[in-house]
Design a protein around this motif. Structure first.
Motif, short mmCIF file in Angstrom:
data_model
loop_
_atom_site.label_atom_id
_atom_site.label_comp_id
_atom_site.label_asym_id
_atom_site.label_seq_id
_atom_site.Cartn_x
_atom_site.Cartn_y
_atom_site.Cartn_z
N ARG A 51 -4.38 0.20 -6.44
CA ARG A 51 -3.36 -0.85 -6.47
C ARG A 51 -3.94 -2.26 -6.40
N SER A 97 0.82 -1.22 0.00
CA SER A 97 0.00 0.00 0.00
C SER A 97 0.84 1.26 0.00
N ASP A 149 -0.45 8.81 2.92
CA ASP A 149 0.24 9.94 2.31
C ASP A 149 0.44 11.03 3.36
N VAL A 172 -5.93 4.75 -2.77
CA VAL A 172 -4.67 4.09 -3.15
C VAL A 172 -4.85 2.56 -3.17
#
Length: 324
Positions: A199, A175, A179, A195
């Motif tokens: 992904r 992961s 952020d 995210v």
């Protein structure tokens, strides 16, 4: 059985943290450790005794803003367990939480969100009485109910929130963590969910892995965090092409706090006592609720046409309320 590191981040909330530690000391299977990312100048002292190690690490910002993303990342860096179980400082873990996430989280599983029950004020005055917590704790009305058993796929990344979740450390590594461009309150959870979705890392609702949210004064929408919500919404847009926290921004606009223009957000004034009183959780509420305030704001608009326009403008924002 995979070993579990329990991670929490904390600033103040000393009694809440003590109850977290007591809950972990009562686990049917003890965690490998508790890692506390401390967002205060000094570490916590006189914590309850535990049969496992407790480690504290220091994570602060010079401007005094809450480094929520950085704190969670730092706790994960220092953790040694196979499974990383993140529990907020205001959440008491059920005695089976560690066992539940140890069983559920394996490499490739993704992220698992456990149950949350909100406790009324005074629920912990006589200590940790889990049978009573189960009777009086309530689910947030704007949150997805857990599955009847096992796991259920979460199809909307916006529903992720970091109150109570766990991942195998291999999936955490994939992961990339939270952020750290987000600081203060708001936005980092939705970004993390986005995210994961980008992904291909699954998000699951889980029956079990329960925590009990301890009562504390709170405002929702979070007018007391106006500046960080606005800043983080714009930062999210710089990464993904659109803002997040739209329901809160819509409420702030109706309150006259911001100009919610497509080309940029502008803060028009600071929240006053009336704004805080409108949004504040009262003692008879086990949790704060943005929908209650937004319904009130729209009902108070002057004309039917005004209400219709406001409702149309806020429709997309309100649809995202489960991600607050």
């Amino acid at each position: 059985m995979r070993d579990v590191s329990v991670l929490t981040i904390a600033k103040g909330r000393t009694e809440h943290l003590h109850n977290v530690v007591r809950g972990l000391a009562a686990q049917s299977i003890p965690p490998r450790e508790l890692v506390i990312a401390v967002m205060d100048d000094l570490p916590y002292d006189l914590l309850p005794e535990t049969p496992f190690p407790v480690r504290q690490i220091h994570v602060t910002r010079t401007d005094g803003e809450l480094p929520l993303s950085a704190a969670r990342n730092a706790a994960a860096v220092h953790a040694m367990g196979d499974v990383l179980a993140f529990v907020d400082v205001d959440c008491i873990p059920h005695p089976d939480l560690v066992a539940d996430v140890a069983d559920a989280c394996h490499p490739g599983r993704g992220l698992v969100m456990g149950e949350v029950a909100y406790l009324p004020k005074g629920a912990t005055d006589k200590g940790l009485q889990f049978n009573i917590f189960d009777r009086i704790g309530v689910r947030h009305s704007d949150r997805q109910a857990p599955p009847r058993f096992g796991l259920m796929k979460c199809e909307d990344y916006r529903c992720f929130w970091s109150l109570n979740f766990a991942m195998h450390r291999d999936d955490w590594a994939l992961s990339g963590g939270f952020d750290e461009g987000y600081y203060g309150y708001g936005g980092e959870d939705t970004d993390f969910g986005r995210v994961l979705d980008h992904r291909g890392i699954d998000i699951w609702w889980m029956k079990g892995a329960k925590v009990y949210h301890q009562y504390h004064d709170h405002c929702m929408p979070p007018v007391h965090h106006l500046h960080s919500v606005v800043r983080n919404a714009e930062y999210f847009a710089s990464r993904w092409g659109h803002r997040t926290m739209g329901h809160w921004l819509h409420a702030f606009h109706l309150m006259g706090l911001i100009d919610n223009a497509p080309e940029g957000l502008t803060i028009l004034r600071e929240p006053d006592a009336a704004d805080l009183d409108m949004c504040r959780q009262t003692e008879d509420m086990p949790y704060a609720n943005s929908r209650r305030v937004m319904d009130k704001l729209q009902a108070e608009l002057g004309t039917e046409a005004d209400r219709r326009r406001a409702a149309e403008a806020g429709e997309a924002a309100i649809s995202a309320i489960a991600a607050e």
